[in-house]
Design an enzyme around this catalytic site. Structure first.
Site, short mmCIF file in Angstrom:
data_model
loop_
_atom_site.label_atom_id
_atom_site.label_comp_id
_atom_site.label_asym_id
_atom_site.label_seq_id
_atom_site.Cartn_x
_atom_site.Cartn_y
_atom_site.Cartn_z
CB CYS A 2 -1.12 -0.11 1.20
SG CYS A 2 -2.18 -1.50 1.39
NE ARG A 27 4.77 1.71 -1.62
CZ ARG A 27 5.69 1.80 -0.28
NH1 ARG A 27 6.28 2.29 -0.32
NH2 ARG A 27 5.20 0.87 0.89
CD1 TRP A 77 -0.08 -5.34 -3.37
CD2 TRP A 77 0.01 -6.51 -1.38
NE1 TRP A 77 0.65 -6.50 -3.76
CE2 TRP A 77 0.70 -7.75 -2.20
CE3 TRP A 77 -0.08 -6.97 -0.05
CZ2 TRP A 77 1.06 -8.72 -1.81
CZ3 TRP A 77 0.10 -8.49 0.58
CH2 TRP A 77 0.60 -8.83 -1.18
CG ASN A 101 -0.04 2.62 3.86
OD1 ASN A 101 -0.56 2.12 3.16
ND2 ASN A 101 1.72 2.79 3.10
N GLY A 102 -0.86 -0.70 6.61
CA GLY A 102 -1.13 -1.83 7.82
C GLY A 102 -0.98 -3.14 7.76
CD GLU A 481 17.79 -12.67 -6.97
OE1 GLU A 481 17.35 -13.33 -6.14
OE2 GLU A 481 17.51 -11.22 -8.20
CE LYS A 485 14.99 -10.61 -9.27
NZ LYS A 485 15.44 -10.40 -8.37
CD GLU A 488 11.04 -10.66 -8.54
OE1 GLU A 488 9.86 -10.55 -7.74
OE2 GLU A 488 11.97 -10.88 -8.13
CG HIS A 504 21.12 -37.18 -3.67
ND1 HIS A 504 21.32 -38.50 -3.30
CD2 HIS A 504 21.45 -36.83 -3.61
CE1 HIS A 504 22.54 -38.25 -3.10
NE2 HIS A 504 23.09 -37.03 -4.56
CE LYS A 604 11.59 -2.26 -5.73
NZ LYS A 604 12.91 -2.87 -6.16
O1 M6R Z 1 13.31 -3.98 -0.16
P1 M6R Z 1 13.91 -5.52 0.52
O2 M6R Z 1 15.65 -5.79 -0.04
O3 M6R Z 1 13.84 -6.17 1.83
O4 M6R Z 1 12.84 -6.82 -0.05
C1 M6R Z 1 13.44 -8.17 0.46
C2 M6R Z 1 12.39 -8.92 -1.03
O5 M6R Z 1 10.98 -8.50 -0.67
C3 M6R Z 1 13.28 -8.31 -2.22
O6 M6R Z 1 14.10 -8.78 -2.75
C4 M6R Z 1 11.84 -9.63 -3.00
O7 M6R Z 1 12.50 -10.66 -3.13
C5 M6R Z 1 11.73 -8.65 -4.72
N1 M6R Z 1 11.20 -8.25 -5.62
C6 M6R Z 1 12.89 -9.52 -6.14
O8 M6R Z 1 13.52 -9.30 -7.04
#
Ligand code: M6R
Length: 609
Positions: A2, A27, A77, A101-102, A481, A485, A488, A504, A604
């Site tokens: 949010c 975000r 969100w 927010n929260g 990683e 990527k 997502e 295994h 985000k």
């Molecule tokens: O703001 P942060 O680096 O703490 O965020 C951590 C994760 O939420 C963030 O890296 C998330 O995994 C990304 N969407 C990956 O691309």
């Protein structure tokens, strides 16, 4: 997640609210809304809409609002209650309208209390319960400050609020707990935002509202209260980011722009922390001498940067490192090594799990160090010391340049740890630093030049439903990683596996046509990974290899699509290889025509648990 915006002053309010909401779109959100006090100051008009800000704008235009003098806005969100017009913010009660927010954790208890007081509810949100609690308190006290300090005692959970009381239509009140909120002022009035990028077009000076403080934003500035009777100060700071940095700058997507920024953000991060030929990092010396163990704690991509950090620190400084997922670490009962250091990595500095994990480490008496990108964010402010990456604003939900900046700072930290703990000579340390500052950016630039070639190879992945990334050692960390990527942003299911572990169990999933991506950057481990690749090939897998030029030369390589990355040495290779893997994920998602920068269901900055 949010987003909150607010403005009161003598400029036209509505365009400011809309522009600021657009700045927060990155975000992630599923509905948006505003409450606006029109110029006659008599009524507050609230409009909200499920879907994008365009739909909200259409409603605003149909309602023929004037440009207003004061208002609040929100991108939601969904957490409590599905995305819908009625669940969207602002939420109103008889005496007020607010955005939040929260998560209010005691919403059910509040509802019971409010039902007894005769309140009804029109939404399934925790926020509406908070709005009505504040309404009840306001009717009793008739004073915003008494009301909000009383509400702080009754609300359990996390919150950032922007509130307009109907009988004080030119003021926006704000308070927060475990959720970010910044206040800014200029000659025209005062601004409120949950994220500094929303106010960049108007001012470069802002204050992070301290928890427990109530802010009253007025046309002639902002006042801060530590109790209903006590005014207090909040420290204002300059943000070094510009509004232009948060624009696409001619690229098709923010993600591609941000990957292309990696050479410059890495150079900026390294030069910021290098003191001539060695890492400066003087402020952390007291935290890092005599360490026998280090924890690195983070979420998602930041946690994967932590794994690359483990590789650097264990090899260069010879200190054992455990990398922990923040959402697990925060509740873990396991004993911690005495006298250890916990490093918290976060782009946003506001990730709820990382912040909670940091607070747990502090409670347990462990020294804490933050590696953060956003200046003055909560993780940065609460850790014992902070090192900032210099990645600038990262807008795409998929983190790329922040990851590379984190890895490069971790490489420098490993060198500093090596010198401080006498496992690295000054000469060797200088060599590492020289290589990082002279060669890393250009090594990444040479990967960026292969973007078209990588795009062609990505075409072969478009129809894949499942995909495997495999590697050994640091290549496995890169695989994790790369897989995140791809998942997502392209919605292709993928898994990362240590190459030797496939047999295994998981190799049973490999059949004719299964796409496997092998990562081979460590010459000493490449022959072993190649064995695993032959095993999947003989079961019909289709292979893509990311490998260094030297490994390609020195080994017999099976039939595969091949992306080569520069040889470099072990301190450079992981970061330049990560860039190739980011490009592969990017081009796959872009070719599928997906909304690369705003993947479905994702936010985000994950500021709730
Ligand atoms: O703001 P942060 O680096 O703490 O965020 C951590 C994760 O939420 C963030 O890296 C998330 O995994 C990304 N969407 C990956 O691309």
């Amino acid at each position: 997640m949010c987003g909150i915006v607010g403005y009161t002053g003598n400029k036209a309010c509505l365009p400011i609210l809309l522009e600021s909401l657009r700045a927060l779109e990155y975000r992630g959100y599923d509905s948006a809304g505003i409450s606006l006090v029109e110029k006659d100051g008599r009524a507050i008009c609230t409009l909200k809409s499920v879907g994008g800000i365009d739909l909200l704008e259409r409603k605003i235009s149909d309602a023929k609002l004037d440009t207003g003098i004061c208002g609040i806005g929100h991108t939601r969100w969904a957490t409590h209650g599905a995305p819908s017009d009625s669940n969207a913010h602002p939420h109103t009660a008889e005496s007020l309208t607010l955005v939040h927010n929260g998560i209010i954790e005691n919403h059910a208890e509040l509802e019971t209390l409010l039902l007894r007081e005769g309140y009804n509810f029109y939404s399934s949100t925790d926020t509406e319960r908070a709005a009505k609690l504040i309404d009840l308190l306001y009717k009793r006290t008739k004073d915003p400050l008494f009301t909000l300090f009383e509400a702080q005692k009754m609300l359990v959970g996390s919150y950032a609020f922007g509130i307009i009381f109907k009988d004080r239509p030119t003021s926006v009140y704000a308070m927060r707990k475990n959720s970010p909120l910044v206040v800014a002022t200029d000659e025209s009035g005062s601004y409120l935002a949950s994220d500094v990028t929303a106010i960049l077009p108007y001012t470069d000076s802002f204050a992070v509202l301290d928890e427990g403080i109530v802010a009253e934003l007025c046309e002639d500035g902002a006042k801060f209260y530590s109790s209903p009777f006590c005014l207090c100060e909040q420290s204002f700071q300059k943000v070094s980011w510009s509004a232009e940095q948060a624009q696409k700058g001619g690229f098709e997507h923010f993600m591609l722009k941000e990957i292309n920024e990696e050479p410059s953000v890495i150079s900026a991060t390294l030069s910021h922390h290098l003191d001539s030929t060695l890492p400066g990092l003087k402020n952390i010396e007291r935290l890092i001498s005599g360490l026998s163990h280090i924890y690195i704690v983070a979420c998602g991509t930041a946690m994967h940067a932590g794994l690359v950090g483990k590789y650097y620190i264990e090899r260069i400084a010879k200190i054992p490192v455990s990398v922990e997922i923040a959402s697990e670490f925060r509740y873990a009962d396991s004993p911690l090594h005495k006298g250890s250091l916990a490093i918290f990595i976060s782009q946003s500095g506001e990730t709820a799990d990382t912040l909670a994990a940091l607070r747990r480490a502090k409670e347990l008496g462990i020294s804490t160090l933050a590696i953060v990108n956003v200046f003055a964010s909560s993780v940065a402010r609460e850790a014992d010391e902070v090192l900032y990456t210099q990645a600038g604003p990262e807008i795409s939900v998929a983190s790329t340049k922040a990851y590379s900046a984190q890895c490069s700072l971790l490489a420098l930290l490993a060198v500093k740890l090596g010198i401080t703990n006498f496992s690295l000579s000054t000469q060797k340390a200088e060599e590492y630093c020289k290589r990082l500052s002279d060669e890393l950016a250009s090594s990444i630039s040479s990967v960026l030049q292969k973007s078209e070639e990588i795009a062609k190879i990505s075409s072969k992945l478009l129809t894949a439903e499942h995909l495997f990334y495999i590697g050994r050692g640091v290549d496995y960390y890169l695989a994790l990683e790369a897989s995140l990527k791809l998942k997502e942003i392209s919605y292709i299911h993928s898994e990362a596996y240590p190459a030797g572990e496939l047999k295994h169990g998981t190799i049973s999933l490999i059949s004719k046509g299964t796409q496997v991506i092998g990562i081979l950057t460590d010459p000493s481990l490449a022959p072993k990974t190649l064995l695993s690749l032959h095993e999947v090939l003989s079961r019909g897998a289709r292979l893509t290899l990311i490998c260094t030029e030297r490994i390609l030369r020195e080994n017999s390589i099976p039939d595969a699509n091949i992306i080569t990355v520069p040889d470099g040495d072990r301190i450079l290779r992981p970061i330049s290889t990560a860039c190739a893997l980011q490009l592969l994920a990017y081009h796959t998602a872009a070719k599928k025509g997906l909304d690369v920068d705003k993947p479905r269901n994702l936010a985000k900055s994950v500021t709730v648990e």
